[in-house]
Enzyme design. Structure first.
Site, PDB file in Angstrom:
ATOM      1  CG  LEU A   9      -1.668  -1.315   1.477  1.00  0.00           C
ATOM      2  CD1 LEU A   9      -2.536  -1.192   2.726  1.00  0.00           C
ATOM      3  CD2 LEU A   9      -2.489  -1.716   0.260  1.00  0.00           C
ATOM      4  NE  ARG A  16       1.218  10.649   9.849  1.00  0.00           N
ATOM      5  CZ  ARG A  16       0.876   9.441  10.285  1.00  0.00           C
ATOM      6  NH1 ARG A  16       0.966   9.164  11.568  1.00  0.00           N
ATOM      7  NH2 ARG A  16       0.457   8.507   9.447  1.00  0.00           N
ATOM      8  CE  LYS A  23       4.333   7.395   4.761  1.00  0.00           C
ATOM      9  NZ  LYS A  23       3.625   7.245   6.058  1.00  0.00           N
ATOM     10  CG  ASN A 228       3.880   7.294  10.200  1.00  0.00           C
ATOM     11  OD1 ASN A 228       3.505   6.787   9.144  1.00  0.00           O
ATOM     12  ND2 ASN A 228       3.788   6.671  11.357  1.00  0.00           N
ATOM     13  CE1 TYR A 387      32.848  26.791 -21.987  1.00  0.00           C
ATOM     14  CE2 TYR A 387      33.353  28.367 -20.254  1.00  0.00           C
ATOM     15  CZ  TYR A 387      32.478  27.859 -21.193  1.00  0.00           C
ATOM     16  OH  TYR A 387      31.243  28.413 -21.332  1.00  0.00           O
ATOM     17  NE  ARG A 440      59.866  28.884 -18.906  1.00  0.00           N
ATOM     18  CZ  ARG A 440      61.154  28.518 -18.931  1.00  0.00           C
ATOM     19  NH1 ARG A 440      62.095  29.361 -19.313  1.00  0.00           N
ATOM     20  NH2 ARG A 440      61.496  27.287 -18.619  1.00  0.00           N
TER      21      ARG A 440
END
Ligand code: UD1
Ligand code: CA
Length: 453
Positions: A9, A16, A23, A228, A387, A440
């Site tokens: 069920l 609650r 639930k 509950n 990116y 560099r």
């Protein structure tokens, strides 16, 4: 043949819980409560399973597996009404039907098997799974006759002070001989404190009919606890985690402080793995044997080989090969595959990349959308600039490559086997095999630049 089916069920909202989520979908140790029950029924050997749904039924249907038939209860008029919705699928059914609530995730297969056996051995029409609890508040109380049979189950809100003092409660789990129980469902009434059709009233109806009713008391009362509200949810979580840890420890996994180790129910861990405090292992993580995890580590749906060390680190949806060490303070993100004998050191972030066997990324690096070969060294402070502001670009680094400290590798880029990148370079073009790339400006030294003191 003695047929056996189960009805769960699960149509209620769970008012609650104070939530929009149904639930029965709240997770306990990473798995929805309803799925726990479905898995336990499978372990008992019950495969014909009906689940009664109502509130947000689409969400519930999509979230679990192992259900044979979904039953709709459009209005939630009580547990008796819920079972009555399943009855039309069980017409003419003559075997046993186990009925369970969707909010009792702690039930174990051995207790459910015990209930089935008790029911059969005693030739009962109905057997309720009960428990003696220290605090029966909120549960239906079991009213027994002198001979031990069950006369009625009385809900808290309908109970007299004398009935409220009863400490044997109903878990909401039953075994029914369907031929006797099915026809009585239409006789349930809603003339009670909550105006609902209570399934629990079946027991008194059967008793009035002179049918045999019984209660099978669970050995561990904690098992039958219903969830509950969120306080009970946290409690169920604690019990479930204790169980998971104990099962793993009995299977050869060591935990220095089990109280601080959280492991989800879908996790697998090999023998002789040692877990230090504050380690969280979630989702579908699989860990091999002889690993050392933690302290302060979180693994989410990760796959680790054998002899892997991970400390003070976060690993998510990534694979790590044998004999590899990760951390402290590393972040391994989804889509990453790290090979064997690799060293990922402190303050290293790796995202959606493959790192080959024997490669070292010992400190302060970001490697994203990269393919790195075997036995390569990524120096301190190296960054893959993956990116460009619009899309993610790939960096390919071969075997036995040496990337000097503090270099920026601007993707897309290919650095071939055996190549060297000088420290402090910003590399924007491919580097051929065995070449040295320096990018560099050359150092100039201005002699006597500072005035004499
Ligand atoms: C219920 C029992 C109580 C028992 C306790 C054990 C009744 C009347 N009471 O109380 O005796 O001690 O469980 O935990 O049975 N549901 C539906 N449709 C409905 C109403 C409920 O499917 O119309 C489902 C809920 O989703 C839930 C289960 O039935 O999974 C139990 O309902 P809940 O409201 O939690 O019942 P309790 O008040 O806990
Ligand atoms: Ca309940």
């Amino acid at each position: 043949m003695d047929r056996l089916a189960a009805v769960i069920l699960a149509a209620g909202k769970g008012t609650r819980m104070k939530s929009e989520t149904p639930k029965v979908l709240f997770p306990v140790a990473g798995k929805p409560m309803l799925q726990h029950i479905l898995d336990t029924l499978k372990a008992v050997g019950i495969s014909e399973i009906y689940v009664v749904v109502g509130y947000e039924s689409g969400q519930v249907r999509a979230a679990v597996t192992g259900v044979s038939t979904w039953v709709e209860q459009r209005e939630q008029l009580g547990t008796g009404h819920a079972l009555a919705q399943a009855a039309r699928y069980l017409q003419g059914y003559s075997g046993r039907v186990m009925v369970l609530a969707g909010d009792t995730p702690l039930l174990t297969a051995s207790t459910l098997s015990g209930l089935l056996t008790e029911h059969k051995d005693n030739k009962n029409a109905a057997t309720v799974l009960s428990a003696q609890v220290p605090d029966p508040a909120g549960y239906g109380r079991i009213v027994r006759a002198e001979n031990g049979s069950v006369l009625a189950i009385v809900e808290e809100k309908d109970a007299t002070p004398r009935e409220k003092a009863i400490t044997e409660i109903s878990s909401g789990t039953f075994c029914f001989s369907w031929a006797k129980v099915g026809p009585l469902l239409t006789r349930l009434k809603s003339n009670n404190a909550q105006g609902e059709y209570y399934l629990t009233d079946i027991l008194s109806l059967l008793a009035e009919e002179g049918e045999k009713t019984g209660a099978y008391a669970s050995k561990d009362y904690r098992e039958v606890s219903g969830v509950n509200d969120r306080i009970q949810l946290a409690w169920a979580e604690k019990i479930m985690r204790q169980r998971i840890n104990q099962k793993l420890m009995l299977a050869g996994v060591s935990m220095v402080d089990p109280e601080s180790v959280w492991i989800d129910s879908g996790v697998e861990i090999g023998q002789d793995t040692l877990i230090f405090p504050h380690t969280y292992i979630f989702g579908s993580t699989i860990v091999g044997s002889n690993c050392r995890l933690g302290p302060n580590t979180s693994l989410n749906s990760a796959k680790l080989g054998n002899n892997v060390f991970v400390r003070h680190a976060v690993v998510e949806e990534a694979c790590i090969g044998d004999d590899t060490s990760v951390g402290p303070f590393a972040y391994i993100r989804p889509g990453t595959e790290i090979g064997c004998g690799v060293r990922i050191g402190d303050f290293v972030e790796i995202k959606n990349s493959r790192i080959g066997d024997g490669t070292k990324v010992p400190h302060l690096a970001y490697v994203g959308d990269a393919q790195v070969g075997n036995n390569t060294n990524i120096g301190c402070g190296v960054i893959t600039a993956n990116y460009d502001g619009v899309s993610k670009r790939k960096t390919e680094i071969g075997d036995r490559v040496f990337i000097g400290c503090n270099s920026n590798l601007v993707a897309p880029l290919k650095i071939e086997d055996g190549a060297y990148v000088a420290a402090g370079s910003t590399i924007t073009a491919d580097v051929p095999a065995r070449a040295l790339a320096i990018a560099r400006s050359r150092q100039t030294v201005k002699a006597d630049w500072r005035k004499k003191d």
